[in-house]
Design an enzyme around this catalytic site. Structure first.
Site, PDB file in Angstrom:
ATOM      1  CB  ALA A 158      -1.560   9.671   3.277  1.00 32.51           C
ATOM      2  CB  ALA A 159      -2.644   6.680  -1.356  1.00 34.10           C
ATOM      3  N   GLY A 160      -3.153   4.569   0.737  1.00 35.03           N
ATOM      4  CA  GLY A 160      -3.262   3.668   0.828  1.00 35.03           C
ATOM      5  C   GLY A 160      -3.350   3.841   2.377  1.00 35.03           C
ATOM      6  CG  ASP A 161      -1.742   6.013   5.777  1.00 35.09           C
ATOM      7  OD1 ASP A 161      -1.574   5.068   5.918  1.00 35.09           O
ATOM      8  OD2 ASP A 161      -1.457   6.777   5.273  1.00 35.09           O
TER       9      ASP A 161
HETATM   10  O1  RIB Z   1       1.193   6.325   4.472  1.00 38.86           O
HETATM   11  C1  RIB Z   1       1.462   7.718   4.645  1.00 38.86           C
HETATM   12  C2  RIB Z   1       2.190   7.991   5.918  1.00 38.86           C
HETATM   13  O2  RIB Z   1       3.247   7.349   6.642  1.00 38.86           O
HETATM   14  C3  RIB Z   1       3.223   9.628   5.802  1.00 38.86           C
HETATM   15  O3  RIB Z   1       2.107  10.361   6.658  1.00 38.86           O
HETATM   16  C4  RIB Z   1       4.570   9.213   7.127  1.00 38.86           C
HETATM   17  O4  RIB Z   1       4.025  10.060   7.972  1.00 38.86           O
HETATM   18  C5  RIB Z   1       4.294   7.767   7.375  1.00 38.86           C
HETATM   19  O5  RIB Z   1       4.347   7.231   8.365  1.00 38.86           O
END
Ligand code: RIB
Length: 305
Positions: free
Chosen positions: A250-253
């Protein structure tokens, strides 16, 4: 001014195992730990934008199982508007994640209810889109829905961000004109452009190619190497803050959500990139997807440190 960010995308329950290393084909490994954690690229970006200062609405689908209730509740706990998160019959999206002792991960996702997020569902919640300043999409929902959402957001005059994740192939050519900011990582930039990305120079080459295809501006995220911004007239490299990584999930998110929240609040592109980078750097120091995402005050404190 609190700006409105609308995220159209996935919600997944992450089934996370920590192990000494990633398993090879046919191998059984003994893991250290197991946890279920709320995730999904769309939901993670919504949580990031909310914790980092935006008013956020999510458009997505969860299943009729317990995971669906937990995923929705996790967003509500962040004050995210979930009127457009629909529960559909069947299983919620899941992600099987292994994180190794070097903090690298491998992920397999099963779309489940995310596959039910059709263009018709997005159309039903058009009023939510109309209230947006910035609209964010990713690629864990059907392509037809992403294409529809990008074009509708463009027609409404919104700032449109596409995080093309996960990507293993070029994007439909008719999407590009609707994208203000395309934010791939190295492997996604390579898949989209056909240019191998393994250095700053090759990231510039890939970004140039993506702008030639029609994307407005491109930000290639480069992990510990920071990010590369391209706007068609030049490039700027933003080095990443140095941190000790525990889990990069989730770093990119977190970068995308932080960048969107900052941009929507009126910050410059450079400020928004630095803000997103600090948020992402903090996220990798903690385990899990949504639990790892920092708040605005944590990012501001990091700046002062
Ligand atoms: O970017 C991380 C996410 O990728 C995770 O939370 C997982 O659910 C996938 O969708």
């Amino acid at each position: 001014m609190t700006a409105n960010v609308v995220v159209i995308g996935s919600l997944n329950m992450d089934l996370v195992t920590r192990a000494p290393r990633l398993p090879r084909g046919g191998e059984t490994l003994i893991g250290h730990s197991f946890a279920t954690v709320s995730g999904g690229k769309g939901a993670n970006q919504a949580v990031a934008a909310a914790r980092l200062g935006a008013r956020v609405s999510m458009v997505g689908c969860v299943g009729s199982d317990d995971y669906g209730v937990q995923l929705r509740d996790a967003l509500k706990a962040e004050q995210i508007d979930c009127q457009a998160v629909s529960a559909v019959e069947g299983s919620s999206g899941v992600a099987l994640i292994v994180v190794d002792d070097d903090s690298q991960n491998a992920i397999v996702i099963v779309a489940g209810a995310n596959g039910a997020l059709t263009p018709a569902v997005v159309e039903r919640f058009d009023a939510v889109l109309q209230g947006a300043d910035v609209v964010i999409c990713q690629l864990e929902i059907p392509d037809a829905t992403v294409g529809h959402a990008l074009k509708r957001a463009r027609a409404l005059g919104k700032t449109v961000i596409l995080n093309p994740a996960p990507a293993s192939r070029p994007l439909p050519a008719d999407w590009f004109a609707a994208i203000d900011y395309l934010i791939p990582n190295e492997s996604e930039a390579a898949a989209l452009s056909g240019v191998t990305v393994d250095s700053l120079q090759t990231a510039e080459n890939a970004a140039t190619q993506l702008i030639a295809m029609g994307a407005g501006k491109v930000i290639v995220t480069l992990g510990a190497q920071g990010s590369l911004f391209a706007n068609g007239t030049g490039f700027e490299h933003f080095p990443a803050p140095a941190v000790k990584a525990v889990d990069t999930t989730a770093a990119g998110d977190t970068f995308v959500g932080g960048f969107a929240a900052a941009l929507a609040s009126g910050k410059s592109e450079a400020e928004a990139i630095r803000y997103g980078q600090i948020a992402a750097a903090l996220s990798v120091t903690r385990a899990g997807a949504q639990p790892s995402i920092p708040t605005m005050s944590e990012v501001q404190a990091f700046k002062l440190a």
